[in-house]
Design an enzyme around this catalytic site. Structure first.
Site, PDB file in Angstrom:
ATOM      1  N   VAL A  32       0.824  -1.222   0.000  1.00 19.51           N
ATOM      2  CA  VAL A  32       0.000   0.000   0.000  1.00 19.51           C
ATOM      3  C   VAL A  32       0.854   1.266   0.000  1.00 19.51           C
ATOM      4  CG1 VAL A  32      -1.927  -1.113   1.168  1.00 19.51           C
ATOM      5  CG2 VAL A  32      -0.192   0.069   2.524  1.00 19.51           C
ATOM      6  N   THR A  35       5.994   2.138   3.351  1.00 16.94           N
ATOM      7  CA  THR A  35       7.400   2.532   3.467  1.00 16.94           C
ATOM      8  C   THR A  35       7.607   3.936   2.905  1.00 16.94           C
ATOM      9  OG1 THR A  35       8.089   0.224   3.237  1.00 16.94           O
ATOM     10  CG2 THR A  35       9.782   1.899   2.939  1.00 16.94           C
ATOM     11  N   LYS A  56      12.514  -0.495  10.995  1.00 15.33           N
ATOM     12  CA  LYS A  56      11.659  -1.507  10.372  1.00 15.33           C
ATOM     13  C   LYS A  56      12.039  -2.818  11.044  1.00 15.33           C
ATOM     14  CE  LYS A  56       9.918  -3.445   6.108  1.00 15.33           C
ATOM     15  NZ  LYS A  56       8.649  -2.860   5.718  1.00 15.33           N
ATOM     16  N   GLY A 135       3.776  -5.739   6.140  1.00 14.15           N
ATOM     17  CA  GLY A 135       2.420  -6.168   5.834  1.00 14.15           C
ATOM     18  C   GLY A 135       1.416  -5.459   6.721  1.00 14.15           C
ATOM     19  N   ASN A 193      -1.679   6.870  -2.701  1.00 16.96           N
ATOM     20  CA  ASN A 193      -1.654   6.435  -4.100  1.00 16.96           C
ATOM     21  C   ASN A 193      -2.950   6.723  -4.854  1.00 16.96           C
ATOM     22  OD1 ASN A 193       0.155   5.378  -6.016  1.00 16.96           O
ATOM     23  ND2 ASN A 193      -0.825   3.369  -5.945  1.00 16.96           N
TER      24      ASN A 193
END
Length: 254
Positions: A32, A35, A56, A135, A193
């Site tokens: 998605v 990051t 991370k 995820g 996005n």
């Protein structure tokens, strides 16, 4: 018989003393753009003079685990971090699988306490800590231990990155419901996005989420071209201009 539940209880009893501020970034699922959003947030905060640490906890699909993977490298660059790579990303695994499966394939086990200790060290070094998951919340880290267990143990507010595509309402609400059910504080969510010419479903997604989600819609970020660094910079620029900037500040507690 020792079960996963007792292991989770022992690990959750290892509380992290958060003397500094932070945020945990998750996604409704993989891909998605969390990051990129985390990197954009690091740039956004650095522009305001914040000393930002990035982490991370686990990255899979890393070609050379002796160094950072692509996600870890982007976060390191965005924060201009000089921290050790074992703090930025304690577990770097080759297989592009869920963390528990990737670790098992390499004969390794993700140790919950290692992740807590790394987060504690980074929190003590920096004024603000951005942690990006792998995820979604229900991704397994080790056996029955989920990413959600790590988020809960760390205690930072949760920012959810979601898609504008059909199905995002269900995915976003499920993520937020899982967080609320486990007493994880919600910072809000970002729709990422968004196409320049969205479909009807994409165009309506933000408004639909506002109507049914209990968290704050912090930003709707448009699609951006270029390399990951160029994309992160463009998204940071978009964050500067969002009309809900005061909500973003409130969600980030800065």
């Amino acid at each position: 018989m020792t079960c996963a539940c007792s292991a989770i209880w022992r690990w959750n009893s290892m509380s992290v003393t958060r003397t500094k501020k932070g945020l945990f970034v998750t996604g409704t699922d993989t891909g998605v753009g969390k990051t990129l959003v985390t990197a954009a947030l690091a740039l956004f905060l650095r522009r305001r003079g914040y000393d930002v640490g990035v982490m991370k906890p686990v990255e899979t699909g890393v070609e050379d685990p002796s160094g950072l993977g692509a996600d870890g490298q982007l976060l390191q660059w965005a924060a201009d971090s000089g921290d050790e790579i074992d703090l930025i990303c304690p577990y770097r695994l080759r297989a592009p699988l869920a963390p528990s499966l990737a670790a098992e394939k390499e004969g390794k086990r993700i140790i919950f306490g290692d992740l807590l200790e790394a987060a504690q060290t980074l929190s003590e070094r920096h004024g603000y800590l951005l942690i990006e998951g792998a995820g979604g919340l229900m991704v397994p880290l080790s056996g029955a231990v989920l990413l959600l267990d790590l988020v809960k143990a760390l205690g930072h507010p949760l920012l959810t990155v979601c898609r504008p595509t059909l199905g995002t309402i269900n995915h976003t609400l499920l993520t937020m419901h899982a967080a609320r059910s486990n007493d994880i504080p919600l910072a809000g969510y970002i729709v990422n996005n968004m196409p320049q010419t969205p479909s009807e479903a994409e165009a309506q997604a933000p408004n639909a989420l506002v109507e049914v989600a209990s968290g704050d819609l912090l930003a709707v970020l448009g699609q951006v071209p270029g390399t990951p660094r160029e994309q992160a910079q463009a998204l940071a620029d978009q964050l500067e201009r969002v009309p809900t900037l005061h909500w973003l500040f409130s969600g980030l507690d800065v």
